[in-house]
Design a protein around this motif. Structure first.
Motif, PDB file in Angstrom:
ATOM      1  N   ALA A 299       0.764  -1.112   0.049  1.00 43.58           N
ATOM      2  CA  ALA A 299      -0.162  -0.062   0.086  1.00 43.58           C
ATOM      3  C   ALA A 299       0.827   1.257   0.062  1.00 43.58           C
ATOM      4  O   ALA A 299       0.472   2.355  -0.410  1.00 43.58           O
ATOM      5  N   ASP A 300       2.075   1.086   0.539  1.00 46.24           N
ATOM      6  CA  ASP A 300       2.892   2.441   0.639  1.00 46.24           C
ATOM      7  C   ASP A 300       3.915   2.473  -0.691  1.00 46.24           C
ATOM      8  O   ASP A 300       4.528   3.442  -0.626  1.00 46.24           O
ATOM      9  N   CYS A 301       3.845   1.504  -1.639  1.00 46.13           N
ATOM     10  CA  CYS A 301       4.653   1.795  -2.931  1.00 46.13           C
ATOM     11  C   CYS A 301       4.006   2.831  -3.722  1.00 46.13           C
ATOM     12  O   CYS A 301       3.128   3.380  -3.670  1.00 46.13           O
ATOM     13  N   ASN A 302       5.124   3.411  -4.307  1.00 42.55           N
ATOM     14  CA  ASN A 302       4.745   4.632  -5.004  1.00 42.55           C
ATOM     15  C   ASN A 302       4.383   4.093  -6.757  1.00 42.55           C
ATOM     16  O   ASN A 302       5.354   3.651  -7.415  1.00 42.55           O
ATOM     17  N   VAL A 303       3.199   3.787  -6.813  1.00 44.48           N
ATOM     18  CA  VAL A 303       2.631   3.139  -8.032  1.00 44.48           C
ATOM     19  C   VAL A 303       2.714   4.505  -9.018  1.00 44.48           C
ATOM     20  O   VAL A 303       1.941   5.329  -9.152  1.00 44.48           O
ATOM     21  N   GLN A 304       3.354   4.397 -10.176  1.00 47.16           N
ATOM     22  CA  GLN A 304       3.393   5.301 -11.332  1.00 47.16           C
ATOM     23  C   GLN A 304       2.126   5.019 -12.407  1.00 47.16           C
ATOM     24  O   GLN A 304       1.751   3.965 -12.518  1.00 47.16           O
ATOM     25  N   ASN A 305       1.821   6.119 -12.863  1.00 43.88           N
ATOM     26  CA  ASN A 305       0.687   6.090 -13.742  1.00 43.88           C
ATOM     27  C   ASN A 305       1.433   5.579 -15.175  1.00 43.88           C
ATOM     28  O   ASN A 305       2.099   6.473 -15.736  1.00 43.88           O
ATOM     29  N   PRO A 306       0.904   4.516 -15.766  1.00 41.12           N
ATOM     30  CA  PRO A 306       1.548   4.096 -16.767  1.00 41.12           C
ATOM     31  C   PRO A 306       0.890   4.780 -18.063  1.00 41.12           C
ATOM     32  O   PRO A 306       1.437   4.395 -19.245  1.00 41.12           O
ATOM     33  N   GLY A 307      -0.092   5.669 -17.943  1.00 40.11           N
ATOM     34  CA  GLY A 307      -0.684   6.049 -18.959  1.00 40.11           C
ATOM     35  C   GLY A 307      -1.788   5.409 -19.544  1.00 40.11           C
ATOM     36  O   GLY A 307      -2.017   4.225 -19.069  1.00 40.11           O
ATOM     37  N   SER A 308      -2.438   5.772 -20.766  1.00 43.01           N
ATOM     38  CA  SER A 308      -3.631   4.873 -21.397  1.00 43.01           C
ATOM     39  C   SER A 308      -3.024   3.577 -21.896  1.00 43.01           C
ATOM     40  O   SER A 308      -1.900   3.605 -22.474  1.00 43.01           O
ATOM     41  N   PRO A 309      -3.724   2.435 -21.789  1.00 43.04           N
ATOM     42  CA  PRO A 309      -3.042   1.352 -22.012  1.00 43.04           C
ATOM     43  C   PRO A 309      -3.154   1.175 -23.613  1.00 43.04           C
ATOM     44  O   PRO A 309      -4.218   1.511 -24.128  1.00 43.04           O
ATOM     45  N   SER A 310      -2.298   0.491 -24.142  1.00 39.33           N
ATOM     46  CA  SER A 310      -2.643   0.196 -25.513  1.00 39.33           C
ATOM     47  C   SER A 310      -3.065  -1.226 -25.971  1.00 39.33           C
ATOM     48  O   SER A 310      -3.097  -2.309 -24.870  1.00 39.33           O
ATOM     49  N   SER A 311      -3.788  -1.806 -27.077  1.00 39.67           N
ATOM     50  CA  SER A 311      -4.425  -2.900 -27.153  1.00 39.67           C
ATOM     51  C   SER A 311      -3.172  -4.018 -27.253  1.00 39.67           C
ATOM     52  O   SER A 311      -1.935  -3.631 -27.884  1.00 39.67           O
ATOM     53  N   ASN A 312      -3.109  -5.150 -26.770  1.00 38.35           N
ATOM     54  CA  ASN A 312      -2.517  -6.265 -26.656  1.00 38.35           C
ATOM     55  C   ASN A 312      -3.271  -7.600 -26.660  1.00 38.35           C
ATOM     56  O   ASN A 312      -3.760  -7.970 -25.590  1.00 38.35           O
ATOM     57  N   SER A 313      -2.928  -8.334 -27.694  1.00 42.82           N
ATOM     58  CA  SER A 313      -3.840  -9.555 -27.838  1.00 42.82           C
ATOM     59  C   SER A 313      -2.982 -10.649 -27.001  1.00 42.82           C
ATOM     60  O   SER A 313      -3.598 -11.629 -26.599  1.00 42.82           O
ATOM     61  N   MET A 314      -1.936 -10.386 -26.560  1.00 46.14           N
ATOM     62  CA  MET A 314      -1.064 -11.276 -25.742  1.00 46.14           C
ATOM     63  C   MET A 314      -1.345 -10.932 -24.116  1.00 46.14           C
ATOM     64  O   MET A 314      -1.743  -9.658 -23.870  1.00 46.14           O
ATOM     65  N   LEU A 315      -1.015 -11.911 -23.395  1.00 48.28           N
ATOM     66  CA  LEU A 315      -1.164 -11.869 -22.093  1.00 48.28           C
ATOM     67  C   LEU A 315       0.071 -10.811 -21.639  1.00 48.28           C
ATOM     68  O   LEU A 315       1.111 -10.814 -21.824  1.00 48.28           O
ATOM     69  N   PRO A 316      -0.583  -9.570 -20.759  1.00 48.75           N
ATOM     70  CA  PRO A 316       0.618  -8.555 -20.367  1.00 48.75           C
ATOM     71  C   PRO A 316       1.656  -9.500 -19.631  1.00 48.75           C
ATOM     72  O   PRO A 316       1.646 -10.408 -18.918  1.00 48.75           O
ATOM     73  N   ASP A 317       2.916  -8.738 -19.605  1.00 48.47           N
ATOM     74  CA  ASP A 317       4.038  -9.403 -18.937  1.00 48.47           C
ATOM     75  C   ASP A 317       3.963  -9.079 -17.371  1.00 48.47           C
ATOM     76  O   ASP A 317       3.878  -7.788 -17.073  1.00 48.47           O
ATOM     77  N   PRO A 318       3.754  -9.933 -16.586  1.00 47.26           N
ATOM     78  CA  PRO A 318       3.533  -9.638 -15.117  1.00 47.26           C
ATOM     79  C   PRO A 318       4.965  -8.988 -14.514  1.00 47.26           C
ATOM     80  O   PRO A 318       4.444  -8.533 -13.393  1.00 47.26           O
ATOM     81  N   PHE A 319       6.073  -9.244 -15.203  1.00 46.43           N
ATOM     82  CA  PHE A 319       7.289  -8.781 -14.630  1.00 46.43           C
ATOM     83  C   PHE A 319       7.853  -7.222 -15.108  1.00 46.43           C
ATOM     84  O   PHE A 319       8.578  -6.851 -14.715  1.00 46.43           O
ATOM     85  N   LEU A 320       6.672  -6.654 -16.006  1.00 46.29           N
ATOM     86  CA  LEU A 320       7.223  -5.395 -16.794  1.00 46.29           C
ATOM     87  C   LEU A 320       6.528  -4.108 -15.782  1.00 46.29           C
ATOM     88  O   LEU A 320       5.269  -4.091 -15.655  1.00 46.29           O
ATOM     89  N   SER A 321       7.368  -3.483 -15.197  1.00 50.99           N
ATOM     90  CA  SER A 321       6.908  -2.325 -14.520  1.00 50.99           C
ATOM     91  C   SER A 321       6.177  -1.213 -15.198  1.00 50.99           C
ATOM     92  O   SER A 321       6.388  -1.340 -16.243  1.00 50.99           O
ATOM     93  N   ASN A 322       5.639  -0.372 -14.495  1.00 50.62           N
ATOM     94  CA  ASN A 322       4.797   0.611 -15.261  1.00 50.62           C
ATOM     95  C   ASN A 322       5.819   1.576 -15.994  1.00 50.62           C
ATOM     96  O   ASN A 322       5.662   2.233 -16.817  1.00 50.62           O
ATOM     97  N   ASP A 323       6.962   1.756 -15.265  1.00 51.58           N
ATOM     98  CA  ASP A 323       7.855   2.535 -15.750  1.00 51.58           C
ATOM     99  C   ASP A 323       8.772   2.015 -16.973  1.00 51.58           C
ATOM    100  O   ASP A 323       9.501   2.672 -17.583  1.00 51.58           O
ATOM    101  N   GLY A 324       8.085   1.066 -17.547  1.00 47.44           N
ATOM    102  CA  GLY A 324       8.998   0.109 -18.502  1.00 47.44           C
ATOM    103  C   GLY A 324       9.915  -0.798 -18.373  1.00 47.44           C
ATOM    104  O   GLY A 324      10.567  -1.345 -19.301  1.00 47.44           O
ATOM    105  N   SER A 325      10.479  -0.681 -17.233  1.00 46.86           N
ATOM    106  CA  SER A 325      11.478  -1.966 -16.837  1.00 46.86           C
ATOM    107  C   SER A 325      11.114  -2.955 -16.387  1.00 46.86           C
ATOM    108  O   SER A 325       9.891  -3.191 -15.873  1.00 46.86           O
ATOM    109  N   ARG A 326      11.884  -4.085 -16.655  1.00 42.57           N
ATOM    110  CA  ARG A 326      11.286  -5.440 -15.884  1.00 42.57           C
ATOM    111  C   ARG A 326      12.217  -5.480 -14.642  1.00 42.57           C
ATOM    112  O   ARG A 326      13.195  -5.372 -14.521  1.00 42.57           O
TER     113      ARG A 326
END
Length: 411
Positions: free
Chosen positions: A43-70
């Motif tokens: 609850a205390d983590c600083n969650v960045q706003n990833p912006g509007s989601p883009s369409s992706n037919s594949m399952l999202p990468d669970p290890f990809l952070s909102n800032d674009g790093s894994r």
């Protein structure tokens, strides 16, 4: 009542322990001592706003952070989990409010009462208790609706059964703009939060009362949750959104439960997202924008499974009823198991759809042994989990068709 906030030493300790865990790591060989879990440790983590989601037919990468790093280390998972938590609330289930200003109640050998006050409003509900034989305090499994779960095996394995009526917290048969029940009495009948999250909130408040009770009857650090069909959907969400729950066991949860949202609309005979969204206000109101376009969602259920990791998870599905979307369920389990694998906790997840009895919400012989094993490993503390993937051949999904990401080795 307020709960413990996340501290980094919990994260370090959890991921060096490969044995079963309750709300604290069980004192088994190889396990590390940790501070008590909270409802939401990130609850205390600083969650960045990833912006509007883009369409992706594949399952999202669970290890990809909102800032674009894994993420590359186990210590980073808790805040990555917090990002998934926020996306799941925003796009799928609706918000689960922070722990209320006040939770009080009682625990007896046959009942639990819950009184909640928050934002100047109050509500109450109750649940019944059935104890196993022996001397307590006992771990407990919260059974949604008292329906579909093998309660005899639960009690025979040494755990109490708490029969929880989720309709007292969020009633079915109501329109989205006039939701009813204990949750909505506090947070408003036009709340955009769906029933599944409201029900999960009720489970958390039951755990609050058990924590306050002193542990004379029920153990405060060993709680599981289960349910079948719509109640399986509820158990799935409850386990994902309260990290004090040591063992989550959804049964035949169908669309809106474990099966991947990106898969159900194209799975032959499965209930569509639109049908599930319209049948009852289970999902949050925002999910309605994605029932015809799940590719636009930035999150999917394999990541909700990842939210449970590394805690115990036993998913039971029925491949004989097409409506229940077991093929999409198997993909979700395989995808979520990659999070468990990355955290070194592969034995803590079991998926089982290889069953002979096709009746909906039947008590099945195939599930009895894994149910006993997981209760002993995660609740009573006298066993070791034996994770398995027992997937019915006629409803076996192929994870490689759904992902374009790899599973990292988290340091």
């Amino acid at each position: 009542m307020r709960f413990h906030r996340y501290r980094p030493r919990w994260v370090v300790a959890v991921f060096v322990a490969l044995a079963g865990l309750t709300a604290t790591i069980l004192p088994q060989a190889g396990a590390a001592e940790v501070v008590p879990l909270a409802e939401h440790n990130g609850a205390d983590c600083n969650v960045q706003n990833p912006g509007s989601p883009s369409s992706n037919s594949m399952l999202p990468d669970p290890f990809l952070s909102n800032d674009g790093s894994r993420i590359t280390a186990a210590s980073e998972w808790e805040c990555r989990r917090a990002e998934i938590h926020e996306q799941a609330e925003q796009y799928a289930y609706g918000s689960k409010p922070a722990p209320p200003d006040s939770v009080t109640g009682t625990v007896s050998s046959n009942s639990i009462t819950v009184n909640v006050s928050d934002n100047g409003r109050s509500s109450s509900f109750s649940a019944s208790v059935s104890l196993p034989s022996g001397t307590g305090p006992f771990p407990a499994v919260i059974v949604y609706g008292g329906f579909g779960a093998d309660t005899a095996t639960i009690r025979n394995s040494g755990a109490a059964v708490i029969s929880y009526d989720p309709f007292s917290v969020g009633r079915e048969g109501t329109p989205r703009n006039n939701k009813q029940g204990a949750f909505y009495s506090i947070y408003g009948n036009t709340s955009s939060t769906g029933l599944l999250m409201a029900w999960a909130w009720g489970v958390s408040r039951i755990i609050d009362v058990i924590e306050q009770s002193g542990g004379n009857i029920l153990s405060a650090d060993a709680t599981g949750v289960t349910g079948c069909s719509r109640y399986g959907k509820g158990a799935f969400v409850a386990g994902a959104f309260d990290q004090r729950i040591a063992l989550t066991m959804p049964i035949e949860s169908g669309t809106g439960g474990a099966p991947i949202w990106r898969g159900v609309n194209s799975e032959s005979g499965a209930q569509s997202l639109g049908s599930a969204y319209g049948e009852q206000p289970w999902m949050g109101d925002a999910f309605g924008s994605y029932t015809g376009n799940p590719n636009g969602l930035p999150v999917d259920t394999h990541e909700i499974i990842g939210m449970v990791a590394p805690r115990g998870l036993l998913i039971m599905e029925n491949p004989h009823i097409d409506w229940l979307a077991a093929r999409s369920g198997s993909v979700a389990a395989l995808g979520g198991a990659e999070v468990y694998k990355a955290l070194g906790a592969e034995e803590n997840i079991t998926y089982w759809s290889a069953i002979s009895d096709g009746n909906h919400c039947a008590v099945r012989n195939e599930w009895r042994a894994p149910l006993q094993n997981y209760i002993q490993a995660f609740l009573t503390g006298n066993g070791t989990p034996n994770g398995q993937m027992q997937i019915a051949s006629n409803k076996a999904g192929n994870l490689s068709q759904w992902r374009n990401w790899t599973t990292p080795t988290l340091n």
